[in-house]
Design an enzyme around this catalytic site. Structure first.
Site, PDB file in Angstrom:
ATOM      1  N   LYS A  15       0.868  -1.176   0.000  1.00 26.37           N
ATOM      2  CA  LYS A  15       0.000   0.000   0.000  1.00 26.37           C
ATOM      3  C   LYS A  15       0.897   1.215   0.000  1.00 26.37           C
ATOM      4  O   LYS A  15       2.039   1.159   0.483  1.00 26.37           O
ATOM      5  CB  LYS A  15      -0.881   0.021   1.255  1.00 26.37           C
ATOM      6  CG  LYS A  15      -2.157   0.792   1.101  1.00 26.37           C
ATOM      7  CD  LYS A  15      -3.102   0.049   0.190  1.00 26.37           C
ATOM      8  CE  LYS A  15      -4.526   0.480   0.301  1.00 26.37           C
ATOM      9  NZ  LYS A  15      -5.428  -0.529  -0.253  1.00 26.37           N
TER      10      LYS A  15
HETATM   11  N1  GLU Z   1      -7.146  -0.354  -3.543  1.00 23.08           N
HETATM   12  C1  GLU Z   1      -7.830  -1.574  -3.805  1.00 23.08           C
HETATM   13  C2  GLU Z   1      -7.885  -2.446  -2.563  1.00 23.08           C
HETATM   14  O1  GLU Z   1      -7.763  -1.956  -1.457  1.00 23.08           O
HETATM   15  C3  GLU Z   1      -7.262  -2.306  -5.013  1.00 23.08           C
HETATM   16  C4  GLU Z   1      -5.825  -2.693  -4.918  1.00 23.08           C
HETATM   17  C5  GLU Z   1      -5.268  -3.256  -6.224  1.00 23.08           C
HETATM   18  O2  GLU Z   1      -5.989  -3.432  -7.164  1.00 23.08           O
HETATM   19  O3  GLU Z   1      -4.059  -3.482  -6.237  1.00 23.08           O
HETATM   20  O4  GLU Z   1      -8.134  -3.619  -2.625  1.00 23.08           O
END
Ligand code: GLU
Length: 426
Positions: free
Chosen positions: A110
């Site tokens: 993240k």
């Molecule tokens: N931000 C989204 C999540 O929390 C998608 C993450 C992604 O597709 O890598 O799952």
């Protein structure tokens, strides 16, 4: 967004605790759980940038790789004033678990910048994004770490990430990022994928307790990309959307809100569901929006920000099933209250994994230089959600092993197995 809400975002302690409980349930050997809990690396970067008025400004950002044992780190980039190093790590833990539960060959990551994107012009956001990415170049790449949109970012931001990374390596690398515009190798179906997964999770978990989606009454908190798609897709499958809420407030209609009419109002300038003239307005503003949690319904889908449901709100919930569209919408105390009240909770790390699942499908298309039609992508997302649900039910899911713990157990077990097979170097 109030300061109180920002401070209440999903905490690292509870994310770690949930992994530890899973490790204990599995009886993991030899301190393996500590290896699994610890993030592989976290980078903090300073982001100096030029405001449109010519002055110099600074922001701080992070990118954390949580687990990379099963594949490249994968996860979104969040632009929000409440982003902290610990929140980034907590959310990266969630991503490691999601990719493991879904059995995707990916790890968890993240990133985020402590910024209110609504206070920046598009040109400022572009400069900020490019500077942030340029600090992260050694961290990123299709085989290392693949960002995606999250709260406060979108496909345009991903296009800038792609461009900045590609410029630094000297050629276009579409697979460095997902959730990008279709024109740059994005996948059809990506926008609806998280909401589609949430609805499928509700349908599968509902079936276990004899609750059919068709004819069920659903309340959705949050009408952004996840909540709005969940509303449209649940409605299309015969559910009645009896309550909707967003930052502007909450609306209620016992015979079902006309979701298409709400969307049409948004297209003609409405800023909130309370301006849609659909149903009764039962609360105004951010505080009033939480009235939606007390609406009588079968399924509740919290699809906005973290920690939206606390202990007190949890006592008012009337749903039989709570399906987490957002990341960490229930506080750990709220979770306990719901468990005591025997309300079934389908946790974020499974329920909202449709998004990252579609990201994985986007990468598959990028690597193979092809593009699937939308129907094919949607079918694959649903079938992967169904497969993961089956794996979840290979565990003895019940009151003693609720879905939340079962999902953590499945995720941790999948990661632990791959750690064991790879061994420990040197
Ligand atoms: N931000 C989204 C999540 O929390 C998608 C993450 C992604 O597709 O890598 O799952």
């Amino acid at each position: 967004m109030t300061t109180k809400q920002i401070a209440k975002e999903l905490s690292l302690d509870s994310a770690e605790l949930r992994m530890r409980q899973a490790g204990e349930w599995l009886g993991l050997e030899d301190g393996l759980i500590e290896t699994i809990i610890a993030p592989r690396r976290v980078l903090e970067v300073s982001i100096p940038f030029r405001r449109d008025n010519g002055t110099r400004d600074h922001l701080v950002g992070w990118r954390g790789h949580h687990n990379t044992t099963r594949g490249p780190a994968k996860g979104g980039i969040r632009y929000h004033p409440g982003v902290t190093r610990d929140e980034v790590v907590a959310l990266a833990i969630g991503m490691s678990l999601k990719t493991a539960i879904m059995n995707l060959p990916l790890g968890g990551a993240k990133g985020g910048i402590a910024i209110d994107p609504h206070l920046m012009s598009s040109a400022e956001l572009e400069r900020i994004t490019r500077r942030y990415v340029s600090e992260l170049i050694p961290f990123l790449g299709p085989d290392k770490d693949v960002p995606a949109p999250d709260v406060g970012t979108n496909s345009q931001v991903m296009a800038w990430v792609l461009d900045q990374y590609s410029a630094s390596v000297g050629h276009i690398v579409p697979g460095v990022v997902t959730g990008k515009p279709i024109e740059l190798g994005g996948s059809l179906g990506r926008e609806s994928a998280t909401g589609r997964g949430v609805v499928e999770a509700a349908s599968l978990a509902g079936a276990q307790i004899g609750l059919k989606l068709d004819g069920s009454r659903i309340v959705i908190q949050g009408y952004g990309q996840v909540g709005a798609w969940a509303a449209r897709l649940a409605h299309a499958r015969g559910a009645k959307i009896v309550g909707l809420a967003d930052v502007g407030g909450a609306i209620y209609n016992s015979s079902g809100i006309d979701v298409a009419a709400v969307d049409s109002k948004f297209r003609s300038g409405a800023k909130s569901v309370v301006e849609s003239d659909q149903g009764d307005v039962i609360g105004k503003g951010l505080d009033g929006a939480s009235e939606v949690f007390a609406v009588d319904c079968d399924v509740l889908m919290p699809c906005a920000l973290g920690d939206a449901v606390d202990e007190k709100i949890a006592t008012q919930i009337k749903a039989k099933l709570v399906v987490e569209g957002a990341n960490g919408p229930l506080t750990p105390k709220a979770d306990e209250v719901l468990q005591d009240r025997q309300i079934i909770v389908v946790p974020d790390i499974y329920a909202n994994a449709g998004g990252v699942t579609c990201s994985y499908l986007e990468q598959c298309q990028n690597f193979a230089h092809l593009s699937w039609d939308e129907h094919e992508v949607n079918e694959k997302v649903v079938s992967l959600m169904q497969g993961a649900f089956k794996r979840l039910h290979s565990l003895p899911v019940d009151q003693n092993l609720p879905y939340r713990l079962a999902a953590s157990v499945l995720g941790v077990k999948t990661i632990a197995d791959s750690h064991r097979m790879r061994g420990l170097h040197p």
